[in-house]
Scaffold this motif. Structure first.
Motif, PDB file in Angstrom:
ATOM      1  N   GLY A 158       0.806  -1.215   0.000  1.00  0.00           N
ATOM      2  CA  GLY A 158       0.000   0.000   0.000  1.00  0.00           C
ATOM      3  C   GLY A 158       0.837   1.262   0.000  1.00  0.00           C
ATOM      4  O   GLY A 158       2.062   1.247   0.170  1.00  0.00           O
ATOM      5  N   GLN A 159       0.164   2.400  -0.160  1.00  0.00           N
ATOM      6  CA  GLN A 159       0.837   3.694  -0.261  1.00  0.00           C
ATOM      7  C   GLN A 159       1.300   4.253   1.082  1.00  0.00           C
ATOM      8  O   GLN A 159       2.214   5.076   1.137  1.00  0.00           O
ATOM      9  CB  GLN A 159      -0.099   4.704  -0.937  1.00  0.00           C
ATOM     10  N   ASP A 160       0.673   3.833   2.167  1.00  0.00           N
ATOM     11  CA  ASP A 160       1.070   4.311   3.490  1.00  0.00           C
ATOM     12  C   ASP A 160       2.502   3.890   3.779  1.00  0.00           C
ATOM     13  O   ASP A 160       2.854   2.714   3.634  1.00  0.00           O
ATOM     14  CB  ASP A 160       0.113   3.726   4.534  1.00  0.00           C
ATOM     15  N   ARG A 161       3.345   4.830   4.206  1.00  0.00           N
ATOM     16  CA  ARG A 161       4.747   4.501   4.485  1.00  0.00           C
ATOM     17  C   ARG A 161       4.888   3.672   5.751  1.00  0.00           C
ATOM     18  O   ARG A 161       5.794   2.857   5.874  1.00  0.00           O
ATOM     19  CB  ARG A 161       5.577   5.788   4.606  1.00  0.00           C
ATOM     20  N   GLY A 162       3.989   3.874   6.720  1.00  0.00           N
ATOM     21  CA  GLY A 162       4.011   3.097   7.943  1.00  0.00           C
ATOM     22  C   GLY A 162       5.056   3.568   8.939  1.00  0.00           C
ATOM     23  O   GLY A 162       5.896   4.418   8.651  1.00  0.00           O
ATOM     24  N   TYR A 163       5.006   2.983  10.136  1.00  0.00           N
ATOM     25  CA  TYR A 163       6.007   3.270  11.163  1.00  0.00           C
ATOM     26  C   TYR A 163       6.153   2.039  12.051  1.00  0.00           C
ATOM     27  O   TYR A 163       5.236   1.212  12.170  1.00  0.00           O
ATOM     28  CB  TYR A 163       5.621   4.499  11.994  1.00  0.00           C
ATOM     29  N   THR A 164       7.300   1.914  12.661  1.00  0.00           N
ATOM     30  CA  THR A 164       7.590   0.755  13.487  1.00  0.00           C
ATOM     31  C   THR A 164       6.636   0.691  14.677  1.00  0.00           C
ATOM     32  O   THR A 164       6.465   1.667  15.395  1.00  0.00           O
ATOM     33  CB  THR A 164       9.045   0.796  13.983  1.00  0.00           C
TER      34      THR A 164
END
Length: 333
Positions: A158-164
Motif C-alpha cells: 500500500g501507499q502508506d509509508r508506515g512506522y515501526t
C-alpha cells in the motif's frame, strides 16, 4: 496512539460457524487503546518498543488478534516492523517477555540490509502477522522444510509509508514460499485495506493492472536481496506466488501452530510465549496490569536520538542480469 485502519466494506458479509469459533477471542480487542512504549535510540542494540493496551504492556505477537473481524480470513492484522524505505533489520524479539520490537544484531552490531538498485531496502512495509508461528519442529507441507521459528512475515504494498510498531489491517492477495537456508519462510503479500486500489484487487494477478511491474519486481527482490552481503539467491518454492485463498489457508494453519505454542504443547525453542489476552490458557497467561513489574519492563518511554548507520548501508549495490553482484570499491563497515 498506534494508528489502525478499517474498511469493513471490503469484507465478505457471511462467515462460517467454524471461522466464528476460531476468532471468538478477538472480538473485544480495543484498537483505539493501543500505544507504544519506547526506550533507547534507533540503530542501537538497546532500543526496544513495547506495545501497550490501556497503558499496560502486551505482546505484539501473542496479544494482537490475527483477525480484526469474524467476517473474513483474508483480512488480517499486521504489525509493521520496518517502514517502507528503511533498511534496519527490525523485528519482534522472540526470547524476551512480551516480545518487544528491537534491532537485530550481527557480530554484536545492529544489522542492516544493503540497498540493491533500484530499491532502497525495504521497498514496502515489512513486518509480521500476529498469532501465527512457523514451527521449526517438523517439515511443512508445500515446502517440505521446517519453519523458521518466527511469526509469518507480510509485506504491504500500500501507499502508506508506515512506522515501526504500527498495527494495521491488510487484505491478503497471495504469498511467496521462500526456502531460506533450508527453512520455510512465507512472505505474505498484502495491501492496506484503506489503500485506493484495495477494493479493486483480490489476488496477486489483479495488481498488475494498477501497479505494472510491481509483483515481478518484489518477487525478484526476495530472491536476490541477500546477494550484496555474500549469500546465494533464495529459491521460491513453486517459482510463483500462491493465490490469496491458498495464502489465507496457510495463515490459518500457522495460527493453529501458534495456539499450540502458547498452550505450551510443543517445543517452544526459547520463545517467550507469555500472553495477556487468554486467561483460559493458564500456562502462558499474565495479567497485563501486572506485567511491567513481573517482567521488569521500563515503566515509561525514554526515547533517545538515533545513531547513524554505517556508511555501507547508504550506498547502492548493483547486480548483473544473472543477479550476480557487480564488484566495485564499496565502503565497508
Amino acid at each position: 496512539m498506534v494508528r489502525t485502519s478499517f474498511a469493513w466494506a471490503l469484507l465478505p458479509a457471511i462467515a462460517t460457524a467454524a471461522a466464528l469459533q476460531r476468532r471468538e477471542h478477538n472480538s473485544a480487542f480495543d484498537y483505539d487503546a493501543l500505544s507504544l512504549r519506547t526506550v533507547g535510540g534507533p540503530n542501537t542494540l538497546d532500543w526496544r518498543i513495547w506495545l501497550e493496551h490501556n497503558g499496560n504492556p502486551i505482546s505484539f505477537w501473542h496479544d494482537v488478534p490475527l483477525y480484526p473481524t469474524t467476517s473474513s480470513n483474508k483480512i488480517v492484522n499486521f504489525v509493521v516492523e520496518i517502514p517502507r524505505g528503511e533498511n534496519g533489520k527490525i523485528e519482534i524479539r522472540r526470547p524476551e517477555p512480551l516480545n518487544p520490537i528491537f534491532h537485530d544484531d550481527r557480530n554484536d552490531a545492529p544489522r542492516f540490509v544493503e540497498n540493491v538498485w533500484p530499491f532502497v531496502t525495504y521497498p514496502f512495509l515489512y513486518g509480521s502477522i500476529p498469532q501465527t508461528w512457523e514451527s521449526p519442529n517438523f517439515n511443512h507441507s508445500f515446502t517440505n522444510e521446517p519453519g523458521d521459528n518466527d511469526p509469518m512475515d507480510l509485506f504491504d504494498i500500500g501507499q502508506d509509508r508506515g512506522y515501526t510498531g504500527q498495527v494495521k489491517q491488510v487484505k491478503v492477495l497471495g504469498a511467496l514460499a521462500l526456502n531460506d537456508g533450508g527453512e520455510t519462510d512465507w512472505k505474505v503479500l498484502g495491501i492496506d485495506v484503506n489503500d485506493p486500489i484495495a477494493p479493486l484487487v483480490d489476488n496477486f494477478k489483479d495488481v498488475e493492472k494498477y501497479r505494472p511491474g510491481l509483483i515481478k519486481a518484489y518477487y525478484d527482490w526476495f530472491t536476490y536481496y541477500k546477494i550484496a552481503r555474500g549469500d546465494e539467491l533464495i529459491p521460491i518454492v513453486g517459482n510463483s506466488y500462491v493465490n490469496a485463498t491458498f495464502a489465507a489457508s496457510k495463515i490459518e494453519e500457522s495460527h493453529g501452530y501458534w495456539l499450540d505454542l502458547v498452550k505450551g504443547a510443543v517445543d517452544t525453542n526459547e520463545i517467550s510465549y507469555n500472553q495477556t489476552s487468554r486467561p483460559d490458557i493458564a500456562g502462558s497467561f499474565v495479567s497485563s496490569s501486572n506485567a511491567t513489574n513481573i517482567f521488569d519492563i521500563p515503566v515509561e518511554s525514554d526515547e533517545k536520538p538515533a545513531e547513524p548507520k554505517p556508511a555501507r548501508y547508504d550506498q547502492w549495490f548493483y547486480l548483473d542480469e544473472d543477479f550476480q553482484l557487480i564488484e566495485e570499491n564499496v565502503v565497508e563497515e
